[in-house]
Scaffold this active site. Structure first.
Site, PDB file in Angstrom:
ATOM      1  N   TYR A  25       0.852  -1.350  -0.009  1.00  0.00           N
ATOM      2  CA  TYR A  25       0.091  -0.102  -0.016  1.00  0.00           C
ATOM      3  C   TYR A  25       0.981   1.231   0.097  1.00  0.00           C
ATOM      4  CZ  TYR A  25      -2.933   3.674   1.770  1.00  0.00           C
ATOM      5  OH  TYR A  25      -3.576   4.928   2.072  1.00  0.00           O
ATOM      6  N   SER A 107      -2.766  13.644   7.209  1.00  0.00           N
ATOM      7  CA  SER A 107      -3.933  13.245   6.332  1.00  0.00           C
ATOM      8  C   SER A 107      -5.157  13.289   6.801  1.00  0.00           C
ATOM      9  CB  SER A 107      -3.682  11.830   5.711  1.00  0.00           C
ATOM     10  OG  SER A 107      -4.556  11.558   4.856  1.00  0.00           O
ATOM     11  N   ARG A 165      -5.298   0.740  -8.227  1.00  0.00           N
ATOM     12  CA  ARG A 165      -3.635   0.355  -7.490  1.00  0.00           C
ATOM     13  C   ARG A 165      -3.931  -1.090  -7.663  1.00  0.00           C
ATOM     14  NH1 ARG A 165      -4.222   5.104  -2.978  1.00  0.00           N
ATOM     15  NH2 ARG A 165      -4.412   6.776  -4.542  1.00  0.00           N
ATOM     16  N   LYS A 255      -3.240  21.004  -3.467  1.00  0.00           N
ATOM     17  CA  LYS A 255      -2.213  19.877  -3.795  1.00  0.00           C
ATOM     18  C   LYS A 255      -2.737  18.998  -4.681  1.00  0.00           C
ATOM     19  CE  LYS A 255       0.060  15.863  -1.416  1.00  0.00           C
ATOM     20  NZ  LYS A 255      -0.257  14.914  -2.407  1.00  0.00           N
ATOM     21  N   HIS A 279       0.429  12.765  -7.021  1.00  0.00           N
ATOM     22  CA  HIS A 279       0.060  11.751  -5.936  1.00  0.00           C
ATOM     23  C   HIS A 279       0.900  10.761  -5.832  1.00  0.00           C
ATOM     24  CE1 HIS A 279      -3.578  11.800  -3.257  1.00  0.00           C
ATOM     25  NE2 HIS A 279      -3.262  10.806  -2.956  1.00  0.00           N
ATOM     26  N   ARG A 282       0.473   7.577  -7.656  1.00  0.00           N
ATOM     27  CA  ARG A 282      -0.780   6.590  -7.151  1.00  0.00           C
ATOM     28  C   ARG A 282      -2.185   7.023  -7.896  1.00  0.00           C
ATOM     29  NH1 ARG A 282       0.420   4.094  -2.507  1.00  0.00           N
ATOM     30  NH2 ARG A 282      -1.526   4.369  -1.305  1.00  0.00           N
TER      31      ARG A 282
END
Length: 382
Positions: A25, A107, A165, A255, A279, A282
């Protein structure tokens, strides 16, 4: 735990410590991971201009980011679920950042809550926001960030939908829901007994921090990913920035920009900063690396707001490369997650000390002594 000689060593140490699904991950990207690789290779291909016979006896890495004096122009980037890399991991990372004199960004989808992290440090942190459908939830979350003393908001805009992903599917983190998926992850955790005891048992409760109200008491990883898929808002446009601006009076950083026109729009709408970012490879695979996108964006808006960059940074030398390409500051992502997984707060502290030391060497050998002197002239091929 052996001390890493470089930031890259922490990746291997993290691979040995973390359950397979959690390492994948953190480590993986989307689709074929072309952009993930470009972030590293394009940055490594940036050639610096070596200069000699200059007085570099007094190197100063300090800078100012969004009104805050920092020891070096680096901040820890927001990483979802990073707190699962070590026991109450985001608290440990925030403490390491505070000791190093750089900002820590929490986050929205952290393992530890905003309140827990801010209670564990004295310096203010930055907070990262994802736009979800429930504006009441967002309003409450931003109020918590204000009350907790966060001094900047990083608003991520490149997650209208989650990227594909495939590593997460292969590892069992995504796609294998229900009892079968949980059993598969439990088996992987049992193969890492140090992590299973320190994080899985001693690191409880696992309530997925800031999004707990959206989960309504559910705490499983399946619940978390399902909740995010259901709650991310793909209808968001630039008009929604007004909602964020009304709820957040402090510095606002957008962002996830790779296009100069989008950067101009962020500046026109009153943002104080942007993060040039894909990112970490990702989201949309095949887009430009950050190093490739950065010069055009800084050329378009660099005098109007603070420009940050992330993607592929693994050393102080990489930080200098990003600054030479036009960034004012660098967000450090995977590197700190690897260090946290390998050695907790001590690992992140060591990593940040390494970065500062490497920056000092790179600055001396390119003939500059202050951060403000790092620019296109430092590049071998401007």
């Amino acid at each position: 735990m052996a001390r890493a000689a470089s930031a890259l060593d922490y990746r291997e140490l993290a691979r040995r410590r973390l359950p397979h699904f959690l390492f994948e991950y953190i480590d993986g990207g989307s689709y074929d991971e072309v952009t993930l690789r470009r972030n590293r290779t394009d940055l490594q291909d940036v050639a610096l201009r070596q200069r000699v016979l200059r007085d570099v006896s007094a190197i100063d890495t300090s800078a100012t980011l969004l009104g805050r004096a920092v020891r070096m122009p680096v901040a820890l980037a927001p990483i979802g679920l990073a707190g699962l890399a070590a026991r109450r991991g985001e608290v440990q990372a925030a403490r390491a950042a505070e000791a190093a004199g750089v900002p820590f960004t929490l986050s929205t989808v952290s393992a530890c809550s905003l309140g827990e992290v801010t209670a564990g440090v004295n310096a203010p942190i930055w907070f990262q926001l994802y736009m979800v459908r429930d504006r009441g939830f967002l309003r409450d979350l931003l109020a918590q960030a204000r009350e907790a003393g966060c001094d900047a908001l990083i608003f991520t805009v490149d997650m209208a939908v989650p990227g594909s992903r495939y590593r997460d599917v292969r590892s069992g983190l995504a796609g294998a829901s229900g009892p079968l998926g949980a059993a598969r992850r439990t088996f992987q955790a049992m193969q890492r007994p140090g992590w299973a005891w320190d994080v899985g048992v001693r690191g409880r409760p696992h309530q997925l921090g800031n999004v707990a109200p959206l989960l309504a008491g559910r705490t499983g990883l399946d619940d978390f990913f399902r909740c995010m898929r259901e709650n991310f808002d793909p209808s968001v446009t630039w008009r929604d920035l007004e909602f964020v601006r009304n709820e957040w009076p402090g510095p606002l950083v957008i962002k996830g920009l790779l296009d100069a026109d989008d950067a101009r729009a962020a500046a026109d709408l009153g943002a104080q900063g942007i993060v040039v970012s894909n990112h970490g490879g990702r989201q949309l695979d095949g887009v430009l690396s950050t190093a490739a996108a950065l010069p055009a964006i800084t050329g378009a808006v660099g005098d109007r707001l603070t420009v940050f960059a992330d993607g592929g940074v693994r050393s102080g030398l990489d930080v200098v490369r990003m600054l030479a390409l036009g960034a004012d500051g660098v967000l450090l992502g995977r590197a700190w997650a690897y260090a946290l997984a390998a050695a907790g707060q001590r690992g992140v502290t060591h990593l940040l000390n390494l970065l500062e030391s490497e920056m000092r060497v790179a600055m001396a050998l390119t003939g500059v002594t202050r951060i403000g002197e790092i620019g296109p002239d430092v590049l071998a091929r401007p």
